[in-house]
Design an enzyme around this catalytic site. Structure first.
Site, mmCIF file in Angstrom:
data_model
loop_
_atom_site.group_PDB
_atom_site.id
_atom_site.type_symbol
_atom_site.label_atom_id
_atom_site.label_comp_id
_atom_site.label_asym_id
_atom_site.label_seq_id
_atom_site.Cartn_x
_atom_site.Cartn_y
_atom_site.Cartn_z
ATOM 1 N N GLU A 44 0.909 -0.976 0.229
ATOM 2 C CA GLU A 44 0.005 -0.092 -0.038
ATOM 3 C C GLU A 44 1.243 1.118 0.055
ATOM 4 O O GLU A 44 0.202 2.392 -0.700
ATOM 5 C CB GLU A 44 -1.014 -0.137 1.087
ATOM 6 C CG GLU A 44 -1.936 -0.770 1.459
ATOM 7 C CD GLU A 44 -2.386 -1.582 -0.377
ATOM 8 O OE1 GLU A 44 -2.450 -0.395 -0.864
ATOM 9 O OE2 GLU A 44 -3.486 -2.701 -0.490
ATOM 10 N N HIS B 50 1.804 1.989 -3.726
ATOM 11 C CA HIS B 50 0.796 3.116 -4.526
ATOM 12 C C HIS B 50 0.687 4.752 -4.121
ATOM 13 O O HIS B 50 0.233 5.501 -3.955
ATOM 14 C CB HIS B 50 -1.196 2.197 -3.629
ATOM 15 C CG HIS B 50 -1.601 0.604 -4.484
ATOM 16 N ND1 HIS B 50 -1.234 0.927 -5.748
ATOM 17 C CD2 HIS B 50 -1.885 0.174 -3.969
ATOM 18 C CE1 HIS B 50 -1.889 0.178 -6.234
ATOM 19 N NE2 HIS B 50 -1.762 -1.209 -4.721
HETATM 20 ZN ZN ZN Z 1 -3.123 -3.446 -5.283
#
Ligand code: ZN
Length: 502
Positions: A273, A276
């Site tokens: 994450e 991202h």
């Molecule tokens: Zn992902």
């Protein structure tokens, strides 16, 4: 009105439209992470529905249409960011403008119902209760695609599916994916057989030793700091399923889930994450809070999460670098474990039934199966009732194992229940882009040397320069080819997996 005035008004209009989606996003985040139990349904849901409806109306309004028409007439003289705004808004406009309001509402209801039915079907291992809904979802999706006035390969027999792919990975078609997955099938299926036949058993039992919540939180912070997550522009919360939410410019948040007897689960989900988030946190200030202030596609977004999770955090060099700091947190309970043992345990490859638990080597085989069956569903070559048996057959063929029931087979993933068809390939495409970016990066620097020295900043700034800063300014194909003149090429991915798992 002069063109300059039109552009100014268009941008102001988008700012207003954006405010609805940002507010909805913040509500959504709050609902999943913090709100008191009684605050959710139905009141908050109603507010969120109103925000979404207002934003949707603005995307298909007469005013939007007049901006799109006016800008199109002067397209060549537009700056890149206005071109991108036009491109994004135009797609949204034509995806939705021809759908009768009645049908749109019925479809929304069907998706809510579909999710409910799927959840029960999975619990009860009862595909038959879900299949009528799945059939309706597919039929609706086909019908809605036909309403679109797009230009995606109208001569292609898979037109409906190509059009859905464009929602997640603009520019990518079945033709591309057929080539892509053929390469993966030819390389990975035999490689996996070799890995299984080698009979190498790697000890992973130490990964189940308990690690307290407090220690795992310190590890999460360590990983995020090491990777370059900017805590001035984001934060970490806890949810059942980890995710990343870009709330606004300079406000990108992630979540994780801690398991006492599996600390690596949170460690890698935080790394994923963070990848991202680092993408979203580093989009150029010039596009702040515009429709360009986003990743350009699901595949490119996934390439960033997988780069940070797999390329960096699953490397031996990373474990060598982070070892002392991790050990200081883990304490005596792990003092018999070396950096190399962590690295090996984090990279065990073996066939498994559940996609989200699959390792780097087998992951794309799961996706390939979804791709193959989705394509058959949309070409009409199979019926929904054929799915369970077909799924099991393909699992046997590619992974050498067969699910004993549908809940660990065809029913395992939520996506279809709310009509998310065409999404799955972007996961594999993301892994492949990550490997491709690694190969390009290695021409410019000693990537693994930098990881061993903890110089992740050099890697991050390379990615920011080539990918992050542009946001959604360019479509994936253009963005990637700006680096090295090449588009998506599975050869890099295959070579990466061969090197790592041979
Ligand atoms: Zn992902």
């Amino acid at each position: 009105m002069s063109l300059d005035n039109t552009i100014e008004n268009f941008k102001a209009y988008l700012e207003r439209k954006n405010a609805f989606s940002r507010a909805g996003g913040l509500y959504g985040w709050d609902m999943q992470t913090a709100n008191p139990p009684a605050a959710g349904m139905p009141y908050r849901a109603k507010t969120m529905a109103i925000l979404a409806e207002e934003e949707f109306k603005m995307s298909i309004s007469e005013e939007m249409k007049s901006y799109l028409t006016e800008l199109e007439a002067h397209f060549d003289s537009l700056s890149d960011d206005v071109k991108a705004m036009h491109r994004i808004c135009k797609k949204q406009y034509y995806d939705n403008i021809n759908i009768p309001a009645e049908e749109a509402r019925a479809f929304e209801e069907l998706k809510v119902k579909g999710y409910e039915v799927w959840r029960n079907a999975k619990i009860n291992n009862d595909f038959k209760s879900f299949s009528p809904y799945l059939k309706q979802l597919v039929d609706y999706q086909k019908k809605f695609v036909a309403y679109r006035d797009d230009s995606v390969n109208t001569d292609n027999i898979y037109h409906a599916y190509d059009s859905l792919l464009a929602d997640y990975e603009p520019g990518l078609t079945c033709k591309d994916l057929d080539v892509f997955f053929a390469k993966i099938r030819e390389a990975i299926v035999p490689l996996l057989k070799d890995v299984v036949a080698s009979g190498n058993v790697i000890d992973t039992s130490f990964l189940n030793r308990p690690v307290s919540l407090e220690k795992q939180k310190r590890i999460a912070r360590l990983i995020m700091d090491t990777l370059g997550f900017d805590f001035d522009k984001g934060l970490l919360a806890e949810t059942e399923h980890p995710f990343c939410g870009a709330i606004a410019h300079n406000d990108v948040r992630i979540t994780t889930h801690y398991y006492e007897n599996n600390f690596l689960s949170s460690l890698f989900s935080v790394a994923h994450e963070s990848g991202h988030a680092i993408y979203d946190q580093n989009v150029s200030e010039a596009y702040a809070d515009t429709v360009v202030d986003n990743g350009t596609s699901f595949g490119i977004h996934e390439s960033q999460s997988r780069f940070f999770e797999n390329v960096i955090c699953r490397s031996l060099e990373f474990w060598q670098y982070i070892y002392d700091d991790i050990m200081e947190i883990l304490g005596d309970d792990f003092k018999d474990i070396t950096a190399e043992q962590f690295y090996r345990a984090a990279n065990v490859a073996q066939p498994s039934l559940i996609r989200i638990e699959a390792d780097e080597l087998t992951y794309s085989l799961h996706i390939m199966i979804r791709y193959e069956v989705e394509k058959l569903l949309f070409s009409g070559d199979i019926d929904v009732n054929d799915l369970p048996a077909l799924w099991n057959e393909k699992m046997k063929e590619y992974l050498g194992i067969e699910p004993a029931d549908d809940k660990t087979g065809i029913l395992q993933d939520v996506h279809w229940s709310y009509s998310s068809f065409g999404y799955f390939p972007s996961y594999s495409v993301g892994s492949a882009y990550a490997a491709q970016l690694l190969a390009y990066m290695e021409k410019d620097m000693d990537v693994y040397g930098n990881i061993r020295n903890g110089n992740i900043a050099a890697i991050k700034s390379w990615l920011t320069d080539k990918i992050h800063k542009y946001g959604a300014l360019y479509e994936p194909e253009q963005l990637i080819s700006m680096i090295n003149g090449e588009k998506l090429n599975a050869d890099y991915y295959v070579a990466y997996l061969r090197k790592k798992f041979s």
